[in-house]
Design an enzyme around this catalytic site. Structure first.
Site, mmCIF file in Angstrom:
data_model
loop_
_atom_site.group_PDB
_atom_site.id
_atom_site.type_symbol
_atom_site.label_atom_id
_atom_site.label_comp_id
_atom_site.label_asym_id
_atom_site.label_seq_id
_atom_site.Cartn_x
_atom_site.Cartn_y
_atom_site.Cartn_z
ATOM 1 N N TYR A 197 20.423 -21.878 -22.464
ATOM 2 C CA TYR A 197 20.309 -22.750 -21.283
ATOM 3 C C TYR A 197 19.789 -22.008 -20.053
ATOM 4 C CZ TYR A 197 23.103 -26.166 -23.893
ATOM 5 O OH TYR A 197 23.548 -27.058 -24.830
ATOM 6 N N LYS A 209 24.706 -17.956 -35.485
ATOM 7 C CA LYS A 209 23.798 -18.158 -36.618
ATOM 8 C C LYS A 209 23.153 -16.812 -36.938
ATOM 9 C CE LYS A 209 22.226 -21.668 -38.186
ATOM 10 N NZ LYS A 209 22.450 -22.220 -39.555
ATOM 11 N N ASP A 228 26.903 -23.910 -38.093
ATOM 12 C CA ASP A 228 26.819 -25.187 -38.822
ATOM 13 C C ASP A 228 28.029 -25.355 -39.732
ATOM 14 O OD1 ASP A 228 25.772 -22.985 -40.166
ATOM 15 O OD2 ASP A 228 24.351 -24.155 -41.344
ATOM 16 N N ASP A 274 28.803 -25.795 -26.669
ATOM 17 C CA ASP A 274 28.608 -27.136 -26.126
ATOM 18 C C ASP A 274 28.871 -28.165 -27.239
ATOM 19 O OD1 ASP A 274 27.891 -29.118 -24.409
ATOM 20 O OD2 ASP A 274 25.808 -28.507 -24.160
ATOM 21 N N ASP A 300 32.658 -30.366 -28.182
ATOM 22 C CA ASP A 300 32.658 -31.835 -28.200
ATOM 23 C C ASP A 300 33.187 -32.361 -29.533
ATOM 24 O OD1 ASP A 300 31.809 -32.114 -25.646
ATOM 25 O OD2 ASP A 300 30.015 -33.274 -26.106
#
Ligand code: NAD
Length: 366
Positions: free
Chosen positions: A143, A194, A226, A250, A254
């Site tokens: 970001y 990852k 993942d 992020d 959630d």
């Protein structure tokens, strides 16, 4: 001995002032009954600040935020400011606070309160007793990485670029937060990245492992992001603390949040280095659709205050008192509209606050 605790309250927009009024009641209760001397400043942020100061965070407010032990924020944003330029939008106030206070560690607990176990989209046995802490790196990664932007190539095609970048010091400081927290919880850290396809992920894994060696009593494992998302909805109770980067955090936070059922119940903390700034806020937004109706759930904000007591003010017993009171009020069947269930009693924002105070009274007298 009376403890002095400085706090800046920023109610913000939409339901912000309504939910913050209930947190204030809890602060007043603690001041009276627990010998805690809150030195409270209150100011505006977001759209409310734009309307008054012409920007979403005034320089004076920022100075106060830097000088206090902690900031308690309601929420910012709303349709009223949709056409304001990006640098003056309500959200810019929040981002400035995060940046200026160097809030690099975002803590989002996902706790399933027993009386709300049916509100989860997962089977009750999967989430009953759930208590996970997601530690998300908040100021680095894709970001913020450079280069970034959208460019037009000589052949007329457009190209969008963002850069995932982490340095060892950024990884070390967030890893320390996670290991320290795990030491106060169940002693397990899962680091998620990852590493199989990203060099920054490989670096993350190697550096977290190095920091982990300083905490021999904490069990560290690594999980690809993942796979972590999948495990979160498959067997969420396997996790204690999950530490991850900005982007994966992020998403994973959630996912974890929704395991608990309701947005109105979720607190968060954003921390800087030890002794630095700290900001506590509910995960939800300003909910303009219900603002002013007196039906918003104040629990996420009250639980954010409990996090401030635990992580900034070193007042764990008072934090526990608030959390137990919330649990008892829910067990007694009181619900705001967002968490309403059959055969329960629906109450307004302020009545929910009153019930929590009454439950604190009862627990305190025991
Ligand atoms: P939202 O979280 O405000 O609302 C989503 C839904 O959840 C709405 O139906 C709302 O009524 C409900 N809800 C949220 N909090 C609730 C509570 N405490 N009690 C009962 N119901 C609650 O998200 P949104 O609608 O996408 O965004 C609204 C505004 O909030 C936007 O301007 C957005 O930018 C802003 N926002 C701010 C923050 C923040 O301040 N940290 C976070 C997210 C969104």
């Amino acid at each position: 001995m009376t403890k002095n605790l400085s706090l800046l309250i920023l109610p913000g927009d939409g339901i912000g002032p309504e939910i913050m009024a209930e947190a204030r009641k809890v602060i007043d209760w603690l001041s009276k009954k627990r010998n805690l001397n809150f030195i409270v400043h209150e100011d505006h942020v977001g759209g409310a600040a734009y309307d008054i100061y012409g920007k979403p965070l005034s320089d004076e407010t920022l100075e106060i935020a830097k000088s206090v032990d902690a900031v308690l924020l309601g929420a910012v944003g709303g349709p009223k400011w949709a056409n304001v330029s990006y640098d003056k939008r309500p959200e810019a106030g929040l981002l400035t606070l995060r940046k200026e206070l160097e809030l690099f560690a975002n803590l989002r607990p996902a706790i399933c309160f027993e009386p709300l176990v049916d509100a989860s989209s997962l089977k009750p046995e999967l989430v009953s007793g759930l208590d996970i802490m997601i530690v998300r790196e908040l100021t680095g990664g894709v970001y913020f990485g450079e280069p970034r932007g959208i460019e037009t190539l000589p052949n007329g095609e457009r190209r969008g670029v963002n850069t995932q970048v982490y340095t060892t010091s950024e990884i070390h400081r967030i890893a320390h937060v996670a290991f320290d927290l795990a030491g106060k919880r169940n002693g397990r850290v899962t680091s998620s990245e990852k590493a199989n396809v990203m060099e920054s992920g490989l670096l993350w894994r190697e550096e977290v492992t190095k920091v982990g060696a300083e905490y021999p009593h904490i069990k560290l494992d690594h999980m690809l992001a993942d796979s972590c998302a999948m495990q979160l909805v498959r067997t969420p109770k396997q996790f204690d603390v999950i530490v991850t980067d900005n982007l994966f955090g992020d998403l994973l936070s959630d996912v974890a949040a929704m395991l608990t059922g309701s947005l109105g119940m979720l607190p968060s903390a954003s921390l800087s280095h030890k002794g630095g700034g700290a900001m506590y806020e509910p995960v939800h937004g300003s909910a303009p659709d219900i603002a002013g109706k007196g039906i918003a759930n104040p629990i996420a904000t009250i639980l954010s205050l409990a996090m401030a007591l635990r992580y900034t003010y070193d007042c764990a017993p008072e934090a526990q008192l608030i959390e137990d009171a919330v649990q008892n009020v829910l067990r007694d069947g009181f619900r705001t509209a967002d968490i309403m269930q059959p055969n329960k009693t629906q109450v307004s924002t302020s009545i929910m606050g009153d019930h929590i105070l009454r439950a604190m009274d009862k627990l305190f007298k025991r």
